[in-house]
Scaffold this motif. Sequence first.
Motif, PDB file in Angstrom:
ATOM      1  N   PHE A  66     -10.410  -1.877  10.877  1.00  0.00           N
ATOM      2  CA  PHE A  66     -11.777  -2.046  10.398  1.00  0.00           C
ATOM      3  C   PHE A  66     -12.714  -1.160  11.214  1.00  0.00           C
ATOM      4  CE2 PHE A  66     -15.884  -4.358  10.917  1.00  0.00           C
ATOM      5  CZ  PHE A  66     -16.348  -4.136   9.636  1.00  0.00           C
ATOM      6  N   LYS A  67     -13.539  -0.367  10.518  1.00  0.00           N
ATOM      7  CA  LYS A  67     -14.480   0.536  11.170  1.00  0.00           C
ATOM      8  C   LYS A  67     -15.877   0.231  10.643  1.00  0.00           C
ATOM      9  CE  LYS A  67     -11.029   4.206  11.588  1.00  0.00           C
ATOM     10  NZ  LYS A  67     -10.696   5.623  11.275  1.00  0.00           N
ATOM     11  N   ALA A  80      -3.198  -1.997  -5.919  1.00  0.00           N
ATOM     12  CA  ALA A  80      -3.448  -3.129  -6.814  1.00  0.00           C
ATOM     13  C   ALA A  80      -4.625  -3.965  -6.314  1.00  0.00           C
ATOM     14  CB  ALA A  80      -2.194  -3.989  -6.920  1.00  0.00           C
ATOM     15  N   THR A  81      -4.687  -4.172  -5.000  1.00  0.00           N
ATOM     16  CA  THR A  81      -5.800  -4.933  -4.422  1.00  0.00           C
ATOM     17  C   THR A  81      -7.121  -4.208  -4.642  1.00  0.00           C
ATOM     18  OG1 THR A  81      -4.321  -5.807  -2.712  1.00  0.00           O
ATOM     19  CG2 THR A  81      -6.686  -6.007  -2.319  1.00  0.00           C
ATOM     20  N   ALA A  82      -7.130  -2.912  -4.350  1.00  0.00           N
ATOM     21  CA  ALA A  82      -8.348  -2.112  -4.516  1.00  0.00           C
ATOM     22  C   ALA A  82      -8.808  -2.109  -5.965  1.00  0.00           C
ATOM     23  CB  ALA A  82      -8.116  -0.680  -4.037  1.00  0.00           C
ATOM     24  N   LYS A 116     -11.393   0.561   0.953  1.00  0.00           N
ATOM     25  CA  LYS A 116     -11.476   0.241   2.376  1.00  0.00           C
ATOM     26  C   LYS A 116     -11.115  -1.228   2.613  1.00  0.00           C
ATOM     27  CE  LYS A 116     -14.985   3.668   3.668  1.00  0.00           C
ATOM     28  NZ  LYS A 116     -14.111   4.397   4.600  1.00  0.00           N
ATOM     29  N   ILE A 117     -11.687  -2.112   1.805  1.00  0.00           N
ATOM     30  CA  ILE A 117     -11.394  -3.533   1.954  1.00  0.00           C
ATOM     31  C   ILE A 117      -9.914  -3.804   1.708  1.00  0.00           C
ATOM     32  CG2 ILE A 117     -11.817  -5.832   0.983  1.00  0.00           C
ATOM     33  CD1 ILE A 117     -14.687  -4.944   0.434  1.00  0.00           C
ATOM     34  N   ALA A 118      -9.341  -3.143   0.709  1.00  0.00           N
ATOM     35  CA  ALA A 118      -7.929  -3.339   0.383  1.00  0.00           C
ATOM     36  C   ALA A 118      -7.037  -2.994   1.573  1.00  0.00           C
ATOM     37  CB  ALA A 118      -7.546  -2.485  -0.829  1.00  0.00           C
ATOM     38  N   ILE A 132      -7.542  -5.750   4.451  1.00  0.00           N
ATOM     39  CA  ILE A 132      -6.941  -7.067   4.224  1.00  0.00           C
ATOM     40  C   ILE A 132      -5.461  -6.977   3.858  1.00  0.00           C
ATOM     41  CG2 ILE A 132      -9.173  -7.994   3.495  1.00  0.00           C
ATOM     42  CD1 ILE A 132      -8.195  -7.951   0.614  1.00  0.00           C
ATOM     43  N   HIS A 133      -4.936  -5.767   3.799  1.00  0.00           N
ATOM     44  CA  HIS A 133      -3.533  -5.586   3.422  1.00  0.00           C
ATOM     45  C   HIS A 133      -2.569  -6.376   4.289  1.00  0.00           C
ATOM     46  CE1 HIS A 133       0.237  -3.876   2.191  1.00  0.00           C
ATOM     47  NE2 HIS A 133       0.419  -3.325   3.375  1.00  0.00           N
TER      48      HIS A 133
END
Length: 250
Positions: free
Chosen positions: A36-37, A115-117, A209-211, A214-215
């Motif tokens: 996380f940045k 898939a998450t993104a 970025k979030i994907a 939280i991967h």
Amino acid sequence: MNKIIIMLLLLSAASLQVQGQDASIDTTINNKNIPFKPKSLIIPGVLIGYGMVGLVSPALKDFNIRVKNEFRDHDDKKVNWDDYAQYSPFLSVYALNALGLPGKNSFKDRTIVLATAYLLMSGSVNIIKKTSKVTRPDDSDKRSFPSGHTATAFMGAEYLYQEYKDVSKWYGITGYVVAAGTGLFRMSNERHWLTDVATGAGIGILSTKIAYWIHPAIKKAIFKEKDNLSGTVMPFYNGREYGLGLSMRF
């Protein structure tokens, strides 16, 4: 029109630059995951914020109209290149792997991330479209804000960048140029306003970025024991809608 092109390309370049210079807070499980940045939120935040302000700002609404007229004055031809270009950045990841150039993650990990993104991006875009009800520049419907094509393209550009930045940042730069071109064609074809495109770009970048962030949690919770994951990822078109088809074998 040249000013708009330069602006989108500069925003794309700025996004890559911010990612490369950030100090990170490491919240990952292994070194293949993306830390996380906080500073990497700046570019997508600015893009999304610009579009949101544009919903109520008379000055930005007027600027949207001027941009539309400028595109119309320079070229009145409609080209559907953007319908296909939106998918090319993320499909490039699978193409490069197929050609023997491995990226950061295995098929399993990169597919979970994609898939998450895509779920984050498409869910956000559709919810905002239904609630904002902004009329398109061509008056065809009230689903203009934000641009789904642009969101998909920038989601893929960020995905391509993250997977191949350790090989060469030029892959990511190319993806962002294609994504910026997708946004430009959406405006040129009078399907979206500049504020739609800006917000779509921000949502796309942020979703990827979030994907990645939280991967580790998703992999641990859902796919921990499924090491032999394989499958295909392809876009689809059913005559009315475009989307992403994902087939997995466990």
